[in-house]
Scaffold this motif. Sequence first.
Motif, PDB file in Angstrom:
ATOM      1  N   TYR A 188     114.504  30.754  28.515  1.00 43.09           N
ATOM      2  CA  TYR A 188     114.299  32.013  27.779  1.00 43.09           C
ATOM      3  C   TYR A 188     113.699  33.097  28.678  1.00 43.09           C
ATOM      4  O   TYR A 188     114.289  34.174  28.850  1.00 43.09           O
ATOM      5  N   ARG A 189     112.551  32.811  29.254  1.00 42.25           N
ATOM      6  CA  ARG A 189     111.899  33.840  30.066  1.00 42.25           C
ATOM      7  C   ARG A 189     112.677  34.169  31.338  1.00 42.25           C
ATOM      8  O   ARG A 189     112.859  35.356  31.661  1.00 42.25           O
ATOM      9  N   ALA A 223     116.867  29.751  20.249  1.00 44.43           N
ATOM     10  CA  ALA A 223     116.033  28.561  20.130  1.00 44.43           C
ATOM     11  C   ALA A 223     116.413  27.525  21.188  1.00 44.43           C
ATOM     12  O   ALA A 223     115.544  26.869  21.781  1.00 44.43           O
ATOM     13  N   LEU A 224     117.715  27.387  21.453  1.00 38.80           N
ATOM     14  CA  LEU A 224     118.172  26.445  22.479  1.00 38.80           C
ATOM     15  C   LEU A 224     117.714  26.892  23.866  1.00 38.80           C
ATOM     16  O   LEU A 224     117.292  26.065  24.691  1.00 38.80           O
ATOM     17  N   ALA A 275     112.569  29.575  14.414  1.00 35.32           N
ATOM     18  CA  ALA A 275     112.642  28.822  15.668  1.00 35.32           C
ATOM     19  C   ALA A 275     112.888  29.754  16.849  1.00 35.32           C
ATOM     20  O   ALA A 275     112.308  29.579  17.929  1.00 35.32           O
ATOM     21  N   ALA A 276     113.734  30.756  16.656  1.00 34.88           N
ATOM     22  CA  ALA A 276     114.028  31.703  17.734  1.00 34.88           C
ATOM     23  C   ALA A 276     112.795  32.517  18.095  1.00 34.88           C
ATOM     24  O   ALA A 276     112.515  32.750  19.281  1.00 34.88           O
ATOM     25  N   GLU A 277     112.052  32.964  17.086  1.00 31.84           N
ATOM     26  CA  GLU A 277     110.852  33.760  17.368  1.00 31.84           C
ATOM     27  C   GLU A 277     109.801  32.942  18.110  1.00 31.84           C
ATOM     28  O   GLU A 277     109.165  33.426  19.045  1.00 31.84           O
ATOM     29  N   LEU A 278     109.603  31.693  17.693  1.00 28.19           N
ATOM     30  CA  LEU A 278     108.613  30.864  18.373  1.00 28.19           C
ATOM     31  C   LEU A 278     109.074  30.542  19.792  1.00 28.19           C
ATOM     32  O   LEU A 278     108.259  30.491  20.720  1.00 28.19           O
ATOM     33  N   ALA A 305     122.706  36.593  12.231  1.00 25.57           N
ATOM     34  CA  ALA A 305     121.361  36.310  12.718  1.00 25.57           C
ATOM     35  C   ALA A 305     121.167  34.825  12.987  1.00 25.57           C
ATOM     36  O   ALA A 305     120.538  34.427  13.965  1.00 25.57           O
ATOM     37  N   GLY A 306     121.734  33.966  12.110  1.00 25.82           N
ATOM     38  CA  GLY A 306     121.557  32.534  12.285  1.00 25.82           C
ATOM     39  C   GLY A 306     122.183  32.020  13.560  1.00 25.82           C
ATOM     40  O   GLY A 306     121.580  31.238  14.301  1.00 25.82           O
TER      41      GLY A 306
END
Length: 407
Positions: free
Chosen positions: A309-310, A301-302, A9-12, A293-294
């Motif tokens: 994010y960006r 992801a949040l 989820a984080a990568e996407l 990591a989790g």
Amino acid sequence: MERFSLGDAAELAGDVGPDPRLIGVVAELDRPIELDALRALIAERLPDQPILARRVVRDGPATWKACWETVELRVEDHVYEVPTSDPLRTATDLVSTDFGHRVPAWRLILLRGPQTSALLFAAHHVLLDGATAVGVVGSLLGADLTVPMPPARRRRFLGFLGLLAGANAGVAKTSLLTPITAGFRLATVDAPLAPVQAAARRCGATVNDALLLAAAEALRAVAAARGEQLGRVVFSVPVTGQAHPGRQVGRNEVAAMAVAIPDPAGRDDAAQLVRIAGRTRWRKLLAHGFPSAGAFAGVLALLGRLGWYRPLFSRQRAITSLLTNLRGPAEPLNLLGAEVTSLTALSPALGNVTVVFAAVSYAGTLRITARLDRSVWPEQDVLTSTLANSLDRLAGSAGSPQRTRTR
């Protein structure tokens, strides 16, 4: 259907542009190979890599709701040919284009020209992390490059301590941190692996530590060319995650440690390597001993779901650059009668980090690739020459007469 892990989820969530989050490797060949023969060979080897049959299925904007769907692969969708006279430049253009998720997000592209031939393997980072990609590429090329993973520790309740591996005091303002733009350039430096490794080991350090020293020096040289003084340089370095019984590999179980490289202040290379090795050693212990990591992936992801994010990573001042180091085959590979003459690693950029380093060793050569945002193109020669000179010094301290090569 299989639900996403938090790492997935984080990568996407991090796929927010301006370029897609694709990782890859370019394998240069000493002679042409035929596309039909390549497709037939890959079709034989694909059953050994079921991870490549996974397709992303979205369910709304929240990436943690996404799933993996296992589908039947059509080799023609993934293995095809692109004509070129410059494989590295063409590979750069290809990984600047989003693959989408209609079919599993990986490609093996034959780059063929009148005087050159190469293979580009590229995949979305959500499908494969760097360490897993090494094993997958090795399998497709006929080599066992499985990366050993440390066993999982039963200290999840102390996972927050692992976040200390990525904690640091931040970096000073520098023009090297500016929002990245679409498109990039790759510059490579080759160094003999054995003497660099020997020089590092004499100081209780690793090849990765030596790369951190050289990359920091190169970034300081770029800053100096702009009239800036860059003292402390901070790198984000991936740390391979934990192995879980019954868990399929490629789950983005990767933590990150922040390694600060202080101003050398007159110290020689040996003294700097001792200092860097001490810093990386305890941060690796934190990352492996207290898996976080989790927790970190959940935060990322949040941020993606909130649309932050960006904007956040385009303004970050926690790191100066990213550096990945992958261990490739020690012996030359052969594919359909052609010898693989070199490997070049490709790594995605992030936010405002304008220079990203990715290294891979192959058949006694260490190739460091710098992914350069457009803002750094004028200083490309400064960066590569400084990187080469630094590695030359290290190799020379081990008694090697070999010289690095830039491209």
